[in-house]
Motif scaffolding. Sequence first.
Motif, PDB file in Angstrom:
ATOM      1  N   ASP A 147     -11.484  -7.351   0.691  1.00 51.80           N
ATOM      2  CA  ASP A 147     -10.625  -6.822   1.751  1.00 51.80           C
ATOM      3  C   ASP A 147      -9.741  -5.670   1.295  1.00 51.80           C
ATOM      4  N   SER A 148     -10.248  -4.884   0.332  1.00 50.17           N
ATOM      5  CA  SER A 148      -9.508  -3.713  -0.138  1.00 50.17           C
ATOM      6  C   SER A 148     -10.491  -2.621  -0.565  1.00 50.17           C
ATOM      7  N   GLY A 193      -6.142  -1.276  10.053  1.00 48.63           N
ATOM      8  CA  GLY A 193      -5.249  -2.392   9.761  1.00 48.63           C
ATOM      9  C   GLY A 193      -5.523  -3.576  10.681  1.00 48.63           C
ATOM     10  N   ASP A 246      -6.047  -1.679   2.748  1.00 49.68           N
ATOM     11  CA  ASP A 246      -6.271  -3.118   2.864  1.00 49.68           C
ATOM     12  C   ASP A 246      -7.250  -3.415   3.986  1.00 49.68           C
ATOM     13  N   SER A 287     -12.210  -5.098  -3.598  1.00 49.96           N
ATOM     14  CA  SER A 287     -12.286  -6.540  -3.355  1.00 49.96           C
ATOM     15  C   SER A 287     -12.897  -6.700  -1.963  1.00 49.96           C
ATOM     16  N   ALA A 316      -5.538   4.095   7.172  1.00 50.07           N
ATOM     17  CA  ALA A 316      -5.071   2.751   6.844  1.00 50.07           C
ATOM     18  C   ALA A 316      -4.554   2.047   8.106  1.00 50.07           C
ATOM     19  N   ASP A 328     -10.610   1.527  -2.068  1.00 48.52           N
ATOM     20  CA  ASP A 328     -10.014   2.792  -2.489  1.00 48.52           C
ATOM     21  C   ASP A 328     -10.770   3.901  -1.768  1.00 48.52           C
ATOM     22  N   SER A 369      -5.411   3.275  -1.676  1.00 50.98           N
ATOM     23  CA  SER A 369      -5.979   1.946  -1.479  1.00 50.98           C
ATOM     24  C   SER A 369      -5.659   1.503  -0.060  1.00 50.98           C
TER      25      SER A 369
END
Length: 159
Positions: free
Chosen positions: A110-111, A154, A15, A108, A150, A113, A13
Amino acid sequence: MTQHDGSISVTRSIDAPAKDVFEVLTLPRRHKELDGSGFVVSDDHTDRITGVGQVFTMNMQGDHMGGEYQTDNHVTAYDPNHMVGWKTAPAGTEPPGWEWLWELKSTSSDSTDVTLTYDWSKVTDRELLKKVGFPLVSQDQLEDSLNALASAVGPTHSA
């Protein structure tokens, strides 16, 4: 992590929205910072990936190929904000059967997988299988690639 005969998949996952992740993955010039294997040196004057059928060339380094070499990467999957993939071949040759596939599932706003699959199950050349020693990239290195992705998307590294 799942490992089948001829492929490894890892999921993490991240962010960030799927569109931001996809933006990074479709820019070959960013692939060096995502490469958990350490083989990618740089892109070779590449454009953003925009569809199946494109070919982008990468400058590589690895003992398995005797040092420096180039790969042509033939885009085999492209679905904006959902999937991008390519089959890799030594520059100037047709892909011998291994593929990289990045699948994105928005969880979501802002997320996301992200699943990275390294699949060599379609390699049929027995000599190549022996020479390369598949899997050439380990599960840990694939997980390192997801961790690097990630970081690349970020808050301090927006795409």
